[in-house]
Design a protein around this motif. Structure first.
Motif, PDB file in Angstrom:
ATOM      1  N   GLN A 206       0.830  -1.201   0.000  1.00 34.22           N
ATOM      2  CA  GLN A 206       0.000   0.000   0.000  1.00 34.22           C
ATOM      3  C   GLN A 206       0.869   1.256   0.000  1.00 34.22           C
ATOM      4  O   GLN A 206       0.584   2.221  -0.710  1.00 34.22           O
ATOM      5  N   ALA A 207       1.931   1.240   0.811  1.00 34.31           N
ATOM      6  CA  ALA A 207       2.818   2.400   0.883  1.00 34.31           C
ATOM      7  C   ALA A 207       3.516   2.654  -0.450  1.00 34.31           C
ATOM      8  O   ALA A 207       3.716   3.814  -0.844  1.00 34.31           O
ATOM      9  N   THR A 282       6.357  -5.609   4.498  1.00 37.15           N
ATOM     10  CA  THR A 282       5.059  -5.290   3.899  1.00 37.15           C
ATOM     11  C   THR A 282       4.635  -6.320   2.851  1.00 37.15           C
ATOM     12  O   THR A 282       3.818  -6.031   1.984  1.00 37.15           O
ATOM     13  N   ASP A 283       5.177  -7.522   2.938  1.00 41.32           N
ATOM     14  CA  ASP A 283       4.855  -8.595   1.986  1.00 41.32           C
ATOM     15  C   ASP A 283       3.413  -9.058   2.220  1.00 41.32           C
ATOM     16  O   ASP A 283       3.069  -9.512   3.313  1.00 41.32           O
ATOM     17  N   LEU A 284       2.592  -8.952   1.197  1.00 43.07           N
ATOM     18  CA  LEU A 284       1.191  -9.352   1.314  1.00 43.07           C
ATOM     19  C   LEU A 284       0.971 -10.816   0.928  1.00 43.07           C
ATOM     20  O   LEU A 284      -0.025 -11.419   1.335  1.00 43.07           O
ATOM     21  N   PHE A 285       1.865 -11.389   0.139  1.00 39.64           N
ATOM     22  CA  PHE A 285       1.777 -12.810  -0.197  1.00 39.64           C
ATOM     23  C   PHE A 285       2.193 -13.676   0.988  1.00 39.64           C
ATOM     24  O   PHE A 285       1.508 -14.628   1.359  1.00 39.64           O
ATOM     25  N   SER A 308      10.879  -2.726   4.357  1.00 39.33           N
ATOM     26  CA  SER A 308      10.802  -2.278   2.972  1.00 39.33           C
ATOM     27  C   SER A 308       9.372  -1.899   2.621  1.00 39.33           C
ATOM     28  O   SER A 308       8.419  -2.501   3.125  1.00 39.33           O
ATOM     29  N   LYS A 309       9.230  -0.911   1.771  1.00 36.24           N
ATOM     30  CA  LYS A 309       7.913  -0.517   1.259  1.00 36.24           C
ATOM     31  C   LYS A 309       7.615  -1.190  -0.079  1.00 36.24           C
ATOM     32  O   LYS A 309       6.578  -0.912  -0.692  1.00 36.24           O
ATOM     33  N   TRP A 310       8.490  -2.062  -0.513  1.00 32.90           N
ATOM     34  CA  TRP A 310       8.348  -2.687  -1.828  1.00 32.90           C
ATOM     35  C   TRP A 310       7.561  -3.988  -1.791  1.00 32.90           C
ATOM     36  O   TRP A 310       7.551  -4.749  -2.754  1.00 32.90           O
TER      37      TRP A 310
END
Length: 337
Positions: A206-207, A282-285, A308-310
């Motif tokens: 999201q970021a 921030t890993d969504l998986f 990380s924001k990635w």
């Protein structure tokens, strides 16, 4: 000119009890195997990745230094280079291609490492995303052989939420009228573009979108980023190949075998190698809490969060800062006794 080698496996009986005739692994090596055969690193590929996509982490002065190590990058089955729906003769081609599990991938990589190169010890197995899942599998399947594992951006089992996302990617692709149950006359490009759009919100955080970090990749607007990157990202792949790899990911579970019988904690406890487990914050998986649970059940594991924001894509070498952080942690890890 091909920049990789082929290892022929012959007729393979898969974990599903199906036969895959004349199976083969595509692989590339970097560096030189020393006389003691003790400087080996195995670095499996990931969903929609090929060996060249792993090269950001390989090079002189990096943790994976070919001047020090003999690095083997085996291509995951289904990626278009190793046995895949697109390169397997009938009747096992296209949508008839059998399910190949993470366990199958690693078992056959082990055959490459031991029979082709005569290697009995591996200094490190490392991998991102589905490559991380293969890394965990190496650790539990061959604990006497593997000295260290460093999975990043991936878990030892695909949790239900990630399974749902992967199924959504497949559904987006198969909604194309040209899909024809996988027996298409030409690539379903509308479906491939839709798969890219479906992946886009999960690949990054999201970021990342809120702060318009895609501008650092050269995209001036969100619409341009979606059209010029995500709509194109899977077009170079065969559609059945992508589905095959996603099916491998959906069924990913290091305990799904006749030794562990889905006893996940038992399979984790068998990973006696020193382990450096690096989730992205921030890993969504593959969210960090899943790795935190896994590390608790591994006897020699270190949990190292990568801020990380990635999102999930912190581990593909696009963001230089994240790449340096991963490389530095790996350098420290390889120096451990």
């Amino acid at each position: 000119m091909k920049d990789y080698e082929i290892y022929s496996l012959g007729d393979v009986i898969l974990q599903s009890d199906q036969k895959l005739p004349q199976a083969f692994l595509a692989y590339k090596t970097y560096g030189t195997l020393n006389s003691a055969k003790s400087n080996v690193i195995v670095y499996p590929t990931w969903f929609a990745g090929q060996h060249t996509d792993n090269e950001w982490l390989i090079g002189p002065g990096k943790a994976l230094d070919p001047d020090k190590y003999f690095i083997i990058v085996p291509n995951m089955f289904g990626n278009g280079l190793s046995s895949s729906p697109s390169n397997t003769p009938a009747p096992f081609d296209r949508a008839n291609f059998p399910l190949i599990t993470i366990y199958d991938n690693v078992r056959l990589q082990h055959q490459l490492v031991t029979k082709k190169f005569g290697i009995s010890k591996i200094a490190l197995v490392v991998g991102w995303s589905l490559g991380a899942l293969q890394t965990f599998q190496w650790g539990t399947s061959y604990p006497e052989m593997v000295e260290r594992i460093a999975p990043f951006g991936g878990t030892a089992k695909t949790r239900p939420h990630a399974q749902v996302v992967f199924e959504g990617l497949i559904a987006a692709l198969q909604a194309d009228s040209n899909w024809k149950e996988g027996f298409y006359d030409y690539q379903p490009v509308v479906g491939l573009a839709a798969m890219g759009r479906a992946y886009a919100p999960w690949g990054f955080s999201q970021a990342y979108y809120l702060e318009q970090l895609y501008e650092s990749e050269g995209y001036l607007t969100l619409n341009a980023y979606l059209k010029d990157y995500w709509d194109q990202v899977f077009l170079s792949f065969d559609a059945n190949d992508l589905v095959a790899m996603l099916r491998t990911g959906i069924t990913g579970d290091i305990s799904a075998n006749t030794e562990d019988y889905k006893n996940f904690e038992q399979a984790l406890n068998k990973i006696t190698a020193h382990a450096l487990v690096m989730p992205g914050s921030t890993d969504l998986f593959f969210p960090p809490e899943d790795n935190a649970y896994e590390v608790k059940h591994m006897p020699n594991a270190i949990y190292q969060l990568i801020e990380s924001k990635w999102g999930h894509c912190f581990g593909i070498g696009q963001n230089e800062l994240d790449s340096l952080v991963i490389d530095n942690y790996l350098k420290q890890f390889l120096q451990l006794g």
